[in-house]
Design a protein around this motif. Sequence first.
Motif, PDB file in Angstrom:
ATOM      1  N   LEU A 228      27.333  39.925  46.132  1.00 35.14           N
ATOM      2  CA  LEU A 228      27.746  39.500  45.446  1.00 35.14           C
ATOM      3  C   LEU A 228      28.779  41.359  45.888  1.00 35.14           C
ATOM      4  CD1 LEU A 228      29.389  38.214  43.052  1.00 35.14           C
ATOM      5  CD2 LEU A 228      28.169  40.179  41.308  1.00 35.14           C
ATOM      6  N   ARG A 229      29.956  40.726  46.082  1.00 33.74           N
ATOM      7  CA  ARG A 229      31.094  41.626  46.228  1.00 33.74           C
ATOM      8  C   ARG A 229      32.369  42.002  45.476  1.00 33.74           C
ATOM      9  NH1 ARG A 229      35.523  42.714  51.148  1.00 33.74           N
ATOM     10  NH2 ARG A 229      35.144  44.503  52.222  1.00 33.74           N
ATOM     11  N   HIS A 230      32.215  43.331  45.317  1.00 32.41           N
ATOM     12  CA  HIS A 230      33.334  43.990  44.415  1.00 32.41           C
ATOM     13  C   HIS A 230      34.189  44.836  45.279  1.00 32.41           C
ATOM     14  CE1 HIS A 230      34.486  45.723  39.819  1.00 32.41           C
ATOM     15  NE2 HIS A 230      35.861  45.346  40.473  1.00 32.41           N
ATOM     16  N   VAL A 231      35.784  44.715  44.908  1.00 33.92           N
ATOM     17  CA  VAL A 231      36.044  45.408  45.636  1.00 33.92           C
ATOM     18  C   VAL A 231      37.934  45.620  44.122  1.00 33.92           C
ATOM     19  CG1 VAL A 231      37.987  46.301  46.913  1.00 33.92           C
ATOM     20  CG2 VAL A 231      36.683  44.060  47.432  1.00 33.92           C
ATOM     21  N   ASN A 297      51.101  56.209  34.995  1.00 33.61           N
ATOM     22  CA  ASN A 297      50.897  55.460  34.335  1.00 33.61           C
ATOM     23  C   ASN A 297      49.309  54.773  35.497  1.00 33.61           C
ATOM     24  OD1 ASN A 297      53.773  54.719  34.219  1.00 33.61           O
ATOM     25  ND2 ASN A 297      53.847  55.684  34.879  1.00 33.61           N
ATOM     26  N   PHE A 298      49.099  53.833  35.051  1.00 34.86           N
ATOM     27  CA  PHE A 298      47.348  54.229  35.662  1.00 34.86           C
ATOM     28  C   PHE A 298      47.388  52.632  35.822  1.00 34.86           C
ATOM     29  CE2 PHE A 298      47.075  56.142  31.296  1.00 34.86           C
ATOM     30  CZ  PHE A 298      46.051  54.688  30.313  1.00 34.86           C
ATOM     31  N   SER A 299      46.809  51.871  36.428  1.00 41.17           N
ATOM     32  CA  SER A 299      45.807  50.627  36.982  1.00 41.17           C
ATOM     33  C   SER A 299      44.739  50.609  37.745  1.00 41.17           C
ATOM     34  CB  SER A 299      47.423  49.935  37.645  1.00 41.17           C
ATOM     35  OG  SER A 299      47.760  49.954  38.616  1.00 41.17           O
ATOM     36  N   LEU A 300      44.275  49.529  37.436  1.00 41.27           N
ATOM     37  CA  LEU A 300      43.250  49.273  38.069  1.00 41.27           C
ATOM     38  C   LEU A 300      42.950  47.462  38.176  1.00 41.27           C
ATOM     39  CD1 LEU A 300      40.340  50.119  38.953  1.00 41.27           C
ATOM     40  CD2 LEU A 300      39.449  49.356  36.813  1.00 41.27           C
ATOM     41  N   GLU A 301      42.924  47.683  39.273  1.00 41.89           N
ATOM     42  CA  GLU A 301      43.287  45.591  40.040  1.00 41.89           C
ATOM     43  C   GLU A 301      41.882  45.686  41.137  1.00 41.89           C
ATOM     44  OE1 GLU A 301      44.583  43.036  43.845  1.00 41.89           O
ATOM     45  OE2 GLU A 301      45.734  45.435  43.524  1.00 41.89           O
ATOM     46  N   ASN A 302      41.014  44.213  40.104  1.00 38.91           N
ATOM     47  CA  ASN A 302      39.787  43.734  40.890  1.00 38.91           C
ATOM     48  C   ASN A 302      39.148  42.857  41.573  1.00 38.91           C
ATOM     49  OD1 ASN A 302      38.042  45.933  39.068  1.00 38.91           O
ATOM     50  ND2 ASN A 302      39.916  45.311  37.159  1.00 38.91           N
ATOM     51  N   ASN A 303      38.700  42.228  42.274  1.00 40.00           N
ATOM     52  CA  ASN A 303      38.587  41.061  42.927  1.00 40.00           C
ATOM     53  C   ASN A 303      36.814  41.053  43.714  1.00 40.00           C
ATOM     54  OD1 ASN A 303      41.533  40.553  44.080  1.00 40.00           O
ATOM     55  ND2 ASN A 303      41.383  42.516  44.472  1.00 40.00           N
ATOM     56  N   LEU A 304      36.501  40.168  43.102  1.00 39.95           N
ATOM     57  CA  LEU A 304      35.130  40.016  42.404  1.00 39.95           C
ATOM     58  C   LEU A 304      34.889  38.709  43.994  1.00 39.95           C
ATOM     59  CD1 LEU A 304      32.105  40.495  41.998  1.00 39.95           C
ATOM     60  CD2 LEU A 304      32.838  39.128  39.689  1.00 39.95           C
ATOM     61  N   GLU A 305      33.696  38.525  44.362  1.00 34.22           N
ATOM     62  CA  GLU A 305      33.938  37.352  45.748  1.00 34.22           C
ATOM     63  C   GLU A 305      31.982  37.402  45.193  1.00 34.22           C
ATOM     64  OE1 GLU A 305      36.277  36.926  50.036  1.00 34.22           O
ATOM     65  OE2 GLU A 305      34.529  38.320  49.917  1.00 34.22           O
ATOM     66  N   LYS A 320      29.708  31.191  52.936  1.00 38.69           N
ATOM     67  CA  LYS A 320      30.717  31.022  52.789  1.00 38.69           C
ATOM     68  C   LYS A 320      30.976  31.494  51.255  1.00 38.69           C
ATOM     69  CE  LYS A 320      33.375  26.975  50.324  1.00 38.69           C
ATOM     70  NZ  LYS A 320      33.025  25.216  50.079  1.00 38.69           N
ATOM     71  N   LYS A 321      32.174  32.054  51.943  1.00 38.71           N
ATOM     72  CA  LYS A 321      32.493  33.043  50.675  1.00 38.71           C
ATOM     73  C   LYS A 321      33.309  32.163  49.400  1.00 38.71           C
ATOM     74  CE  LYS A 321      32.701  37.546  53.815  1.00 38.71           C
ATOM     75  NZ  LYS A 321      34.043  37.609  54.364  1.00 38.71           N
ATOM     76  N   ILE A 322      33.127  32.649  48.302  1.00 40.23           N
ATOM     77  CA  ILE A 322      33.654  32.741  47.451  1.00 40.23           C
ATOM     78  C   ILE A 322      34.710  32.841  46.390  1.00 40.23           C
ATOM     79  CG2 ILE A 322      33.935  30.806  44.695  1.00 40.23           C
ATOM     80  CD1 ILE A 322      31.512  29.011  46.430  1.00 40.23           C
ATOM     81  N   PRO A 323      35.781  32.789  46.425  1.00 35.92           N
ATOM     82  CA  PRO A 323      36.105  33.673  45.213  1.00 35.92           C
ATOM     83  C   PRO A 323      36.458  33.575  43.954  1.00 35.92           C
ATOM     84  CG  PRO A 323      38.127  32.674  45.558  1.00 35.92           C
ATOM     85  CD  PRO A 323      36.725  32.801  46.563  1.00 35.92           C
ATOM     86  N   ILE A 324      35.612  34.936  43.323  1.00 37.29           N
ATOM     87  CA  ILE A 324      34.983  34.863  41.375  1.00 37.29           C
ATOM     88  C   ILE A 324      36.449  35.146  40.990  1.00 37.29           C
ATOM     89  CG2 ILE A 324      34.036  35.309  39.590  1.00 37.29           C
ATOM     90  CD1 ILE A 324      31.479  35.096  42.049  1.00 37.29           C
ATOM     91  N   GLN A 353      40.377  31.008  42.032  1.00 41.49           N
ATOM     92  CA  GLN A 353      40.585  29.658  42.760  1.00 41.49           C
ATOM     93  C   GLN A 353      39.052  29.541  43.374  1.00 41.49           C
ATOM     94  OE1 GLN A 353      43.021  28.397  43.488  1.00 41.49           O
ATOM     95  NE2 GLN A 353      42.235  26.839  44.174  1.00 41.49           N
ATOM     96  N   PHE A 354      38.419  28.678  42.053  1.00 44.80           N
ATOM     97  CA  PHE A 354      36.528  28.859  41.942  1.00 44.80           C
ATOM     98  C   PHE A 354      36.616  27.474  43.157  1.00 44.80           C
ATOM     99  CE2 PHE A 354      36.907  29.783  37.857  1.00 44.80           C
ATOM    100  CZ  PHE A 354      36.638  30.815  37.482  1.00 44.80           C
ATOM    101  N   SER A 355      37.391  26.698  43.587  1.00 39.14           N
ATOM    102  CA  SER A 355      37.202  25.580  44.212  1.00 39.14           C
ATOM    103  C   SER A 355      38.305  25.047  45.146  1.00 39.14           C
ATOM    104  CB  SER A 355      36.424  24.639  43.613  1.00 39.14           C
ATOM    105  OG  SER A 355      37.181  23.349  43.228  1.00 39.14           O
ATOM    106  N   ASP A 356      38.278  24.446  45.900  1.00 39.69           N
ATOM    107  CA  ASP A 356      40.036  23.881  46.702  1.00 39.69           C
ATOM    108  C   ASP A 356      40.539  23.287  45.802  1.00 39.69           C
ATOM    109  OD1 ASP A 356      39.196  25.180  48.535  1.00 39.69           O
ATOM    110  OD2 ASP A 356      38.095  23.477  50.197  1.00 39.69           O
ATOM    111  N   LYS A 357      39.790  22.495  44.766  1.00 44.26           N
ATOM    112  CA  LYS A 357      40.486  22.046  43.800  1.00 44.26           C
ATOM    113  C   LYS A 357      41.059  22.501  42.377  1.00 44.26           C
ATOM    114  CE  LYS A 357      37.148  17.710  45.539  1.00 44.26           C
ATOM    115  NZ  LYS A 357      36.274  16.657  44.887  1.00 44.26           N
TER     116      LYS A 357
END
Length: 562
Positions: A228-231, A297-305, A320-324, A353-357
Amino acid sequence: MHAQNPNAKPGTVFSASVNAGTSTYDRNSAGGNTYDPSAIANNTLQSSISYSRTFGQGINLSTAFTHRQETESGMVSLTLPDVNLSVPTFNPFDSKDRLGDQKWYQKISVGYTLQASNSIDIKDSLLFNTESLKHFRNGFSHAIPINMGFNIANFNFNGGVSFTERWYLQSIRKTWIKVPNGTGTTDLTVIDTVPGFVRNGQYSLNASLATKVYSTAQFKNFGNFKALRHVMTPRVGFSYMPDFSAVSKGSYKYSYYDDGTPVLRRNANNEFEQDKYSIFEGSLYGGPGEGRSAVINFSLENNLEAKFLSPKDTTGTGEKKIPILQGLTFNSSYNLLAESFKLTPISFSGRSQFSDKLGINFYGSLNPYQVGDSLNRDTRLNERYLVDKYMWQIGKLPRLTQFGFSFSYSLNPEALKRRNENEDKLNEQANTGSLNAEQADELARVSRDPNAFVDFNIPWNFSFDYNTTPTGLNSTITNTLNFNGDANITPKWKVTFTSGWDFTQNRIAQTNFAIYRDLHCWDMSFQWIPWGAYKMYAVDIKVKASILQDLKLSKRRFHNTR
């Protein structure tokens, strides 16, 4: 409608579009026979003539003459003209012959933009009156941003100063008059427009710091689930603007009654002080605001994969990497100089985008302040109001005051991919100005209805999307479910449909059916709306070649031609 071919004179673009009609045209003609609900309910007519040119070094000049008319109210808005001039940012202290890395002062960049406009909003019955010339609003706005950015270790720093200068050919003056009533007097404000050149200016300072934080969790005993990767991308910024509202600076004047006595108002401390107003109220680009501001001003952006083992992977890694979560961002600001409610509500948004669908988008707002109740003496009802105390002071989290989401699902991901490619192709042609009238209409239909683009290479598809749009916690929430699909009956026959359900009205949305037949060099289509206020059918046979798009046979019967 006219658009100049950009290849005729590179760097120069000219276009003209005129849209005029009666107030009942769209309703009686079903939106010009498009049967698009938004076109049927159209209440606005717009026209524009624009010209733009790009000079050396990327300097861009554009002018536009626009017209907007609201058929129901009879209001007309004219802009004669609107001018924009932009100079790309450049490094004045850098040299083209520089060797090696830039020095700190060589990273300073400067830009310039100019906006100028002359406009009027007036009833159509008064438009050609000579007195209407006095109602035109005009002005010039100049902006000069100066910035510098560089990296410090793993941090990205940006800082700068922004200058804004505004010119006008008129300003206002206010006079207060005491008008007697049954219990005393009421203040009446008289506003006069004074011709003559006036200006105002202001500047602000800003700085920001951003970095990225990476974290990865490895798993060994969870089957195919391996990591699990968190940026995280935290950003913090600061902006400061001095107070330009002092009467001595010329943008504000003290308020007086017609007998010369000053107008008094209570300030935030409930003390009386002389009222003042801006002579640029109602102007095109406004004037400087009151008071100083120092905002963080402050912000926090998160990407979980997530990372899974996949035997179908073709990259050679077997993973295979899946973006959560993608772009889950929280934003807020804190005004150090505000007298109360210094922290703004915390907004958030994200997508997945849980899947291509399947794809989901969501957004919302969190209010950090406590709420109190009071009794309205007139209505005898309880009313809620904000208290300048934070929720976490009483051990609670900020209140969720707004939330909305939408999702879409397609049973055939290849159909979604191909449809997006087709739409991108049409959009690319539109940007180069190479679309003919038939292709432009096709692009409009694809934008309104993704199922409108017929692709015989996709054997079948079914997709739906759900949208909910709240405007507040206590307001009515509207939501709709839309679905569409298509299928190849044979390699040359395709059937499509589009429909939906409105949960607020509890009824089915406008439903369209269509049948397409590939006739090699020709296309045949049959479109049908079987029920509702806009029943219709249409049969078209046309040549595929774009150069012969005008060669076609049509048989149509609309709701208003029975």
